[in-house]
Enzyme design. Structure first.
Site, PDB file in Angstrom:
ATOM      1  N   ARG A  98      12.694  37.177 -19.259  1.00  0.00           N
ATOM      2  CA  ARG A  98      13.266  37.457 -20.575  1.00  0.00           C
ATOM      3  C   ARG A  98      14.645  36.812 -20.695  1.00  0.00           C
ATOM      4  NH1 ARG A  98      12.720  38.550 -25.945  1.00  0.00           N
ATOM      5  NH2 ARG A  98      14.252  40.067 -26.683  1.00  0.00           N
ATOM      6  N   GLY A 126      14.134  47.085 -22.776  1.00  0.00           N
ATOM      7  CA  GLY A 126      14.409  47.308 -24.183  1.00  0.00           C
ATOM      8  C   GLY A 126      13.186  47.837 -24.902  1.00  0.00           C
ATOM      9  N   GLY A 127      12.965  47.358 -26.126  1.00  0.00           N
ATOM     10  CA  GLY A 127      11.827  47.821 -26.908  1.00  0.00           C
ATOM     11  C   GLY A 127      10.494  47.546 -26.243  1.00  0.00           C
ATOM     12  N   GLU A 150      -0.194  80.554 -13.438  1.00  0.00           N
ATOM     13  CA  GLU A 150      -0.631  81.422 -14.521  1.00  0.00           C
ATOM     14  C   GLU A 150       0.442  81.442 -15.602  1.00  0.00           C
ATOM     15  OE1 GLU A 150      -2.973  84.477 -11.471  1.00  0.00           O
ATOM     16  OE2 GLU A 150      -1.554  85.274 -12.956  1.00  0.00           O
ATOM     17  N   GLY A 193       4.462  80.575 -12.532  1.00  0.00           N
ATOM     18  CA  GLY A 193       4.454  79.154 -12.251  1.00  0.00           C
ATOM     19  C   GLY A 193       5.119  78.903 -10.910  1.00  0.00           C
ATOM     20  N   SER A 194       6.431  78.747 -10.945  1.00  0.00           N
ATOM     21  CA  SER A 194       7.175  78.591  -9.695  1.00  0.00           C
ATOM     22  C   SER A 194       7.136  79.867  -8.858  1.00  0.00           C
ATOM     23  CB  SER A 194       8.635  78.220  -9.995  1.00  0.00           C
ATOM     24  OG  SER A 194       8.709  76.979 -10.673  1.00  0.00           O
ATOM     25  N   GLU A 224       0.437  68.790   0.735  1.00  0.00           N
ATOM     26  CA  GLU A 224       0.542  68.721  -0.724  1.00  0.00           C
ATOM     27  C   GLU A 224       1.744  67.877  -1.156  1.00  0.00           C
ATOM     28  OE1 GLU A 224       1.164  71.613  -4.639  1.00  0.00           O
ATOM     29  OE2 GLU A 224       0.885  72.490  -2.658  1.00  0.00           O
ATOM     30  N   MET A 270      -3.621  77.788  -9.150  1.00  0.00           N
ATOM     31  CA  MET A 270      -2.606  78.777  -8.780  1.00  0.00           C
ATOM     32  C   MET A 270      -1.834  79.278  -9.994  1.00  0.00           C
ATOM     33  SD  MET A 270      -0.987  77.567  -5.129  1.00  0.00           S
ATOM     34  CE  MET A 270      -0.677  75.853  -5.581  1.00  0.00           C
TER      35      MET A 270
END
Length: 374
Positions: free
Chosen positions: A261, A334-335, A122, A126-127, A235, A120
């Site tokens: 942890r 965290g990391g 282009e 879009g929206s 959808e 759909m």
């Protein structure tokens, strides 16, 4: 689950969970991309891809709730079968509007593990779907198509593409749009992948004098907009259910991490800041589950009824919560949440884009507001 399921539905979800743990439990099994043809084929062999396909076309003839249960568990299990979402959307469109021969081809194809894509968007539409300009011109024996589509999911792995093209009127008109089923190997059709943080998912699709026969039309000429609107329930529920499973997986992964942890001599999950965050996220996910199951039940009760408010609500709420959960999970880890050693960074990538595709969160809010007369 807080929703009452039948014994058959419980057995089905358990079977999908077991499959995902066995076949997609590690990164090595899942591979690098969002779609693993081997796993997809195995699911087809088990009959799962035809969960919502009528029995006459080889499916199990289940309802939308069963489809959502399947997608929720696939999302939770991180099974890389990304081709199913667009395929199910295309199959639903063909089931609603296609000829018997098209239904036999597409619905039967989905059951047997084929992938379909829908085109759909282009560059300038879009929206704003009504602004489509890719055009199909009628000839004596069919149609000639010229134009470009962009951000087309799974076009590179599809057997056929359901194209929404302009056959009448001018860009800006809702009238004059038509659905056509285009073989992916059609002469004049070219597909170029768009590099994204999610890997090989979306594509630019170019049509240069692509010729298809008259019977490539799905439904009625110039009535594509109405046909698109009739498919909103399916959808948006498909996308919401997948993100519900992803949100739950991100939550469980974060919870498992903060239970183990340790900092300052105790598990970080024992600190009030994280304990309260977990409580809020768990509540939000449960709200999403109730909403997904509720809207799916409404669709099963009356499949022909379009639910613009409810379908927009379920897509908006679930994708926004999924993004919130994944980002919070990364923060709590965290990391480690940023490291590819863990799946959290994958959850973040998957959920960030979910608020964009299938109608952005902003568009969903606008639709919901209009249903209240605003």
């Amino acid at each position: 689950m807080s929703i009452d399921l039948s014994d058959e539905q419980k057995a089905f979800t358990q079977a999908v969970d077991d499959f995902c743990r066995r076949e997609a439990g590690t990164r090595e099994q899942r591979g690098d991309g969002p779609h693993h043809p081997g796993l997809y084929r195995k699911m087809a062999d088990l009959g799962w891809l035809g969960v919502t396909v009528p029995e006459q076309f080889g499916g199990s003839g289940a309802g939308m709730l069963d489809t959502c249960l399947f997608l929720e568990r696939v999302g939770y299990g991180q099974a890389p079968v990304g081709g199913f979402t667009t395929s199910a959307i295309v199959a639903a469109a063909v089931e609603r509007s296609g000829t018997d021969e098209q239904k036999k081809t597409v619905l039967g194809g989905l059951v047997n593990g084929r992938v379909y894509s829908i085109a759909m968007s282009e560059p300038e539409a879009g929206s704003d779907v009504a602004n489509l300009s890719c055009r199909a011109v009628a000839t004596d024996d069919g149609w000639v198509i010229n134009g470009q589509k962009t951000w087309i999911s799974n076009a590179h792995i599809a057997d056929a593409i359901l194209l929404v093209a302009r056959t009448g009127g001018s860009p800006g008109d809702h009238h004059g749009l038509t659905m056509l089923l285009i073989p992916a190997d059609a002469t004049g059709l070219s597909i170029k992948g768009i590099e994204t943080m999610g890997g090989k998912e979306v594509n630019d699709v170019y049509f240069t004098d692509v010729r298809v026969p008259t019977d490539a039309v799905v439904g009625a000429v110039d009535k594509g907009w109405q046909q698109l609107m009739a498919g909103l329930n399916v959808e948006r529920l498909i996308l919401a259910a997948l993100m519900l499973g992803t949100a739950q997986r991100a939550f469980d992964d974060a919870l498992d991490f903060i239970r183990q942890r340790k900092q300052f001599g105790r598990p970080v999950g024992s600190f009030q800041a994280l304990r309260h965050r977990i409580a809020d996220l768990a509540t939000e996910i449960e709200c999403c589950r109730l909403l997904v199951h509720r809207v799916a039940t409404l669709v099963d009760r009356d499949p022909a009824k379009v639910l613009p408010r409810e379908s927009s609500m379920v897509k908006l709420k679930t994708t926004e919560v999924a993004r919130q959960v994944a980002l919070a999970g990364m923060q709590m880890m965290g990391g480690y949440g940023y490291a590819t050693e863990y799946d959290m960074e994958r959850h973040v990538r998957a959920t960030l884009v979910s608020t964009i595709y299938g109608g952005t969160s902003e568009i969903q809010r606008d639709i919901i507001g209009k249903t209240y007369g605003l």
